[in-house]
Design an enzyme around this catalytic site. Structure first.
Site, PDB file in Angstrom:
ATOM      1  N   ASN A   3       0.879  -1.167   0.000  1.00 47.33           N
ATOM      2  CA  ASN A   3       0.000   0.000   0.000  1.00 47.33           C
ATOM      3  C   ASN A   3       0.919   1.219   0.000  1.00 47.33           C
ATOM      4  O   ASN A   3       1.450   1.600   1.033  1.00 47.33           O
ATOM      5  CB  ASN A   3      -0.905  -0.021   1.241  1.00 47.33           C
ATOM      6  CG  ASN A   3      -1.874   1.151   1.269  1.00 47.33           C
ATOM      7  OD1 ASN A   3      -1.831   2.049   0.417  1.00 47.33           O
ATOM      8  ND2 ASN A   3      -2.758   1.150   2.254  1.00 47.33           N
ATOM      9  N   HIS A  17     -12.414   3.075  -0.004  1.00 49.33           N
ATOM     10  CA  HIS A  17     -12.333   2.108   1.102  1.00 49.33           C
ATOM     11  C   HIS A  17     -13.159   0.860   0.799  1.00 49.33           C
ATOM     12  O   HIS A  17     -13.568   0.136   1.703  1.00 49.33           O
ATOM     13  CB  HIS A  17     -12.813   2.731   2.442  1.00 49.33           C
ATOM     14  CG  HIS A  17     -11.978   3.883   2.906  1.00 49.33           C
ATOM     15  ND1 HIS A  17     -12.520   5.067   3.343  1.00 49.33           N
ATOM     16  CD2 HIS A  17     -10.642   4.026   3.014  1.00 49.33           C
ATOM     17  CE1 HIS A  17     -11.557   5.909   3.694  1.00 49.33           C
ATOM     18  NE2 HIS A  17     -10.397   5.293   3.496  1.00 49.33           N
ATOM     19  N   ILE A  71     -13.339   4.626   9.784  1.00 52.39           N
ATOM     20  CA  ILE A  71     -12.826   5.882  10.326  1.00 52.39           C
ATOM     21  C   ILE A  71     -11.330   5.736  10.599  1.00 52.39           C
ATOM     22  O   ILE A  71     -10.920   5.238  11.661  1.00 52.39           O
ATOM     23  CB  ILE A  71     -13.573   6.282  11.635  1.00 52.39           C
ATOM     24  CG1 ILE A  71     -15.086   6.072  11.492  1.00 52.39           C
ATOM     25  CG2 ILE A  71     -13.246   7.721  12.022  1.00 52.39           C
ATOM     26  CD1 ILE A  71     -15.776   6.986  10.518  1.00 52.39           C
ATOM     27  N   ASP A  96      -4.199  13.830  14.194  1.00 52.38           N
ATOM     28  CA  ASP A  96      -4.274  12.508  14.823  1.00 52.38           C
ATOM     29  C   ASP A  96      -5.297  12.546  15.974  1.00 52.38           C
ATOM     30  O   ASP A  96      -5.141  13.325  16.921  1.00 52.38           O
ATOM     31  CB  ASP A  96      -2.885  12.118  15.350  1.00 52.38           C
ATOM     32  CG  ASP A  96      -2.840  10.659  15.776  1.00 52.38           C
ATOM     33  OD1 ASP A  96      -3.757  10.208  16.499  1.00 52.38           O
ATOM     34  OD2 ASP A  96      -1.883   9.964  15.400  1.00 52.38           O
ATOM     35  N   GLY A 144     -11.949   4.111  14.298  1.00 55.50           N
ATOM     36  CA  GLY A 144     -13.171   3.346  14.572  1.00 55.50           C
ATOM     37  C   GLY A 144     -12.927   2.136  15.461  1.00 55.50           C
ATOM     38  O   GLY A 144     -13.735   1.809  16.334  1.00 55.50           O
ATOM     39  N   GLU A 204      -7.756  -4.981   4.933  1.00 56.04           N
ATOM     40  CA  GLU A 204      -7.689  -4.752   3.490  1.00 56.04           C
ATOM     41  C   GLU A 204      -6.573  -5.589   2.865  1.00 56.04           C
ATOM     42  O   GLU A 204      -6.713  -6.101   1.752  1.00 56.04           O
ATOM     43  CB  GLU A 204      -7.428  -3.260   3.226  1.00 56.04           C
ATOM     44  CG  GLU A 204      -8.588  -2.369   3.629  1.00 56.04           C
ATOM     45  CD  GLU A 204      -8.169  -0.931   3.906  1.00 56.04           C
ATOM     46  OE1 GLU A 204      -7.606  -0.658   4.982  1.00 56.04           O
ATOM     47  OE2 GLU A 204      -8.427  -0.069   3.048  1.00 56.04           O
TER      48      GLU A 204
HETATM   49  N1  ADP Z   1      -6.291   4.593  20.251  1.00 54.37           N
HETATM   50  C1  ADP Z   1      -6.627   5.444  19.268  1.00 54.37           C
HETATM   51  N2  ADP Z   1      -7.519   6.419  19.502  1.00 54.37           N
HETATM   52  C2  ADP Z   1      -7.865   7.286  18.547  1.00 54.37           C
HETATM   53  N3  ADP Z   1      -7.379   7.242  17.301  1.00 54.37           N
HETATM   54  C3  ADP Z   1      -6.508   6.300  16.993  1.00 54.37           C
HETATM   55  C4  ADP Z   1      -6.077   5.327  17.945  1.00 54.37           C
HETATM   56  N4  ADP Z   1      -5.190   4.502  17.344  1.00 54.37           N
HETATM   57  C5  ADP Z   1      -5.076   4.936  16.051  1.00 54.37           C
HETATM   58  N5  ADP Z   1      -5.844   6.024  15.846  1.00 54.37           N
HETATM   59  C6  ADP Z   1      -6.029   6.803  14.617  1.00 54.37           C
HETATM   60  O1  ADP Z   1      -6.031   5.976  13.479  1.00 54.37           O
HETATM   61  C7  ADP Z   1      -5.505   6.733  12.379  1.00 54.37           C
HETATM   62  C8  ADP Z   1      -4.921   5.792  11.363  1.00 54.37           C
HETATM   63  O2  ADP Z   1      -5.939   4.932  10.938  1.00 54.37           O
HETATM   64  P1  ADP Z   1      -5.692   3.923   9.745  1.00 54.37           P
HETATM   65  O3  ADP Z   1      -6.959   3.216   9.486  1.00 54.37           O
HETATM   66  O4  ADP Z   1      -4.481   3.110  10.043  1.00 54.37           O
HETATM   67  O5  ADP Z   1      -5.433   4.985   8.614  1.00 54.37           O
HETATM   68  P2  ADP Z   1      -4.748   4.904   7.185  1.00 54.37           P
HETATM   69  O6  ADP Z   1      -4.877   3.475   6.703  1.00 54.37           O
HETATM   70  O7  ADP Z   1      -5.577   5.843   6.399  1.00 54.37           O
HETATM   71  O8  ADP Z   1      -3.344   5.366   7.372  1.00 54.37           O
HETATM   72  C9  ADP Z   1      -4.458   7.645  12.986  1.00 54.37           C
HETATM   73  O9  ADP Z   1      -4.444   8.893  12.324  1.00 54.37           O
HETATM   74  C10 ADP Z   1      -4.915   7.821  14.419  1.00 54.37           C
HETATM   75  O10 ADP Z   1      -5.515   9.089  14.535  1.00 54.37           O
HETATM   76  C1  UVW Z   2      -9.305   6.650   0.115  1.00 55.28           C
HETATM   77  C2  UVW Z   2      -8.595   7.086   1.339  1.00 55.28           C
HETATM   78  O1  UVW Z   2      -8.913   8.092   1.917  1.00 55.28           O
HETATM   79  O2  UVW Z   2      -7.640   6.263   1.784  1.00 55.28           O
HETATM   80  P1  UVW Z   2      -6.820   6.459   3.147  1.00 55.28           P
HETATM   81  O3  UVW Z   2      -7.822   6.328   4.232  1.00 55.28           O
HETATM   82  O4  UVW Z   2      -5.819   5.330   3.146  1.00 55.28           O
HETATM   83  O5  UVW Z   2      -6.193   7.824   3.091  1.00 55.28           O
HETATM   84 MG    MG Z   3      -6.415   3.060   5.298  1.00 52.97          MG
END
Ligand code: ADP
Ligand code: UVW
Ligand code: MG
Length: 408
Positions: free
Chosen positions: A7, A180, A209, A283, A333, A385
């Site tokens: 990814n 997503h 989320i 974050d 989430g 995913e």
């Molecule tokens: N314990 C937690 N409480 C709140 N938010 C969290 C926690 N752990 C991770 N996160 C949030 O999850 C986000 C990342 O989510 P993720 O689904 O891995 O995103 P992506 O795949 O888009 O990088 C981080 O920006 C962080 O804000």
């Molecule tokens: C489509 C998209 O927003 O992907 P990511 O959550 O990985 O940024």
């Molecule tokens: Mg993601």
């Protein structure tokens, strides 16, 4: 057979290596700060302590080379040789209308992905760098792409069209695509399993989320509507993305602030959302921490973020004329009980009764966080995913061995 899942983001690259005979993850990790000073590679094998290597990684080709070095490392590696990687699967965020399922990569697929750069500027160019970097390092290995948009191709026109002149759809394919999708596909199936019901009879709202955030109405197992649109900017408030706004704000701001189109795009994608309102961070963990310390802007950002999710849940319950379950997934989430509580507190009219003790449990398993007599169930279902990408890649390579051998 080993499948490597990639990814690729603009300055990061996440990877997982699967043994598809068992679907076990042999190793996983991420490279961050590609192209910046001191890049970091974090590598993890079977829950052993992570290995962190800080070095200069100027581009994605070097990043993949470092990942392959780590996978075959004498001490931290899990493979005898890179020849043990039999296929690579990539996440690609935007597949437009051309792709309603995963495909093996060939020249025409690469051309289509390039054509979609404008529609997913934060994502597709980075994915293409990942694909080229694998070609540079593993020229004979077949590669597949799995699209975030594919699952949403079942949406009816009343969900995917915008109320603007239809010539714009015909000429430029301006419509809602949704993203997503790989996560929604996986989580909807897992939710049905958890509930012990057939997916074809369920009305689900799934809230993915994470850094990017969206909701989807999943009706009888198919995507019926989703909050992200032509690009991953529409819908919910996100870490740095604005989500929904009055489109008139864009020309108005460009005019008042003398912005270029690029600057306006960047404002909405990179300088808005949680970051803009809290003035602290994109974050959620840091925003919640500041809120708990009494920061009023952080509290407002948190409440706005939850309120948007609640509005979409209400809208989708109406769109499907009912609701069996709300499902939370992805980084925020799955991990933020305070956010889930804030969203659900305004949903008692649907007969939702959150059970605080269940909501507070930290676990990587799927779970119910409502009381047993809640009319609508609220679940937390961890997404995966990467596993779906590995499965699709494996299936394509097994089904089309000739195509796989000449795919590049
Ligand atoms: N314990 C937690 N409480 C709140 N938010 C969290 C926690 N752990 C991770 N996160 C949030 O999850 C986000 C990342 O989510 P993720 O689904 O891995 O995103 P992506 O795949 O888009 O990088 C981080 O920006 C962080 O804000
Ligand atoms: C489509 C998209 O927003 O992907 P990511 O959550 O990985 O940024
Ligand atoms: Mg993601």
């Amino acid at each position: 057979m080993n499948v490597l899942v990639i990814n690729a983001g603009s300055s990061s690259l996440k990877y997982q290596l699967y043994d598809m005979t068992t679907e076990n993850v042999l190793a996983k990790g991420r490279v961050e700060r590609i192209g910046m000073d001191s890049s970091i590679l974090t590598h993890e094998v079977d829950r052993q302590p992570e290995v962190r290597e800080v070095s200069e990684i100027l581009d994605h080709t070097t990043a993949i080379k470092k990942v392959l070095d780590m996978l075959t490392h004498r001490k931290f590696g899990v493979l005898g040789s890179i020849q043990d990687i039999k296929a690579v699967g990539h996440r690609v965020v935007h597949g437009g209308e051309s792709f309603s399922e995963s495909v093996l990569i060939d020249q025409s697929v690469k051309l289509e992905i390039r054509k979609l750069f404008d529609l997913a500027p934060l994502h597709n160019p980075a994915h293409m760098m990942g694909i080229s970097a694998v070609e540079d390092n593993l020229p004979d290995v077949p590669q597949a792409v799995v699209f975030d948009t594919a699952f949403h191709q079942t949406m009816p026109p009343s969900s995917y069209l915008y109320a603007i002149p239809t010539v714009l759809y015909r000429k430029h394919k301006i419509r809602r695509y949704g993203f997503h999708g790989t996560s929604y596909d996986y989580v909807s199936k897992r939710s049905a399993e958890f509930l012990g019901r057939s997916l074809s009879e369920l009305k689900l709202v799934i809230c993915h989320i994470g850094n990017g955030a969206s909701c989807a109405a999943i009706l009888n197992g198919k995507s019926f509507d989703t909050s992200m649109g032509m690009t991953p900017l529409e819908g919910l408030m996100m870490g740095t993305r604005s989500g929904d706004l009055d489109p008139a704000i864009v020309p108005f701001t460009i005019n008042k602030e003398d912005l270029t189109l690029n600057e306006a795009n960047s404002m909405l994608n990179k300088h808005s959302g949680l970051l803009a309102i809290s003035g602290i961070s994109s974050d959620m963990r840091e925003v919640v921490e500041a809120m708990n310390e009494g920061n009023a802007n952080a509290k407002l950002a948190f409440e706005m973020y939850a309120y948007r999710i609640r509005k979409y849940i209400g809208a989708y319950a109406a769109a499907m004329n009912g609701l069996d379950a709300i499902v939370f997934t992805a980084g925020v989430g799955e991990n933020s009980d305070v956010l889930r509580k804030e969203v659900c507190k305004g949903l008692t009219f649907l007969g939702i009764r959150l059970e605080e003790a269940r909501n507070a449990i930290r676990s990587s398993e799927s779970r119910r966080i409502t009381t047993d007599d809640s009319q609508v169930s609220v679940l937390v279902v961890p997404t995966n995913e990467e596993l779906l990408i590995a499965r699709d890649t494996y299936r394509l390579v097994i089904e089309q061995p000739e195509a796989a051998s000449i795919s590049q």
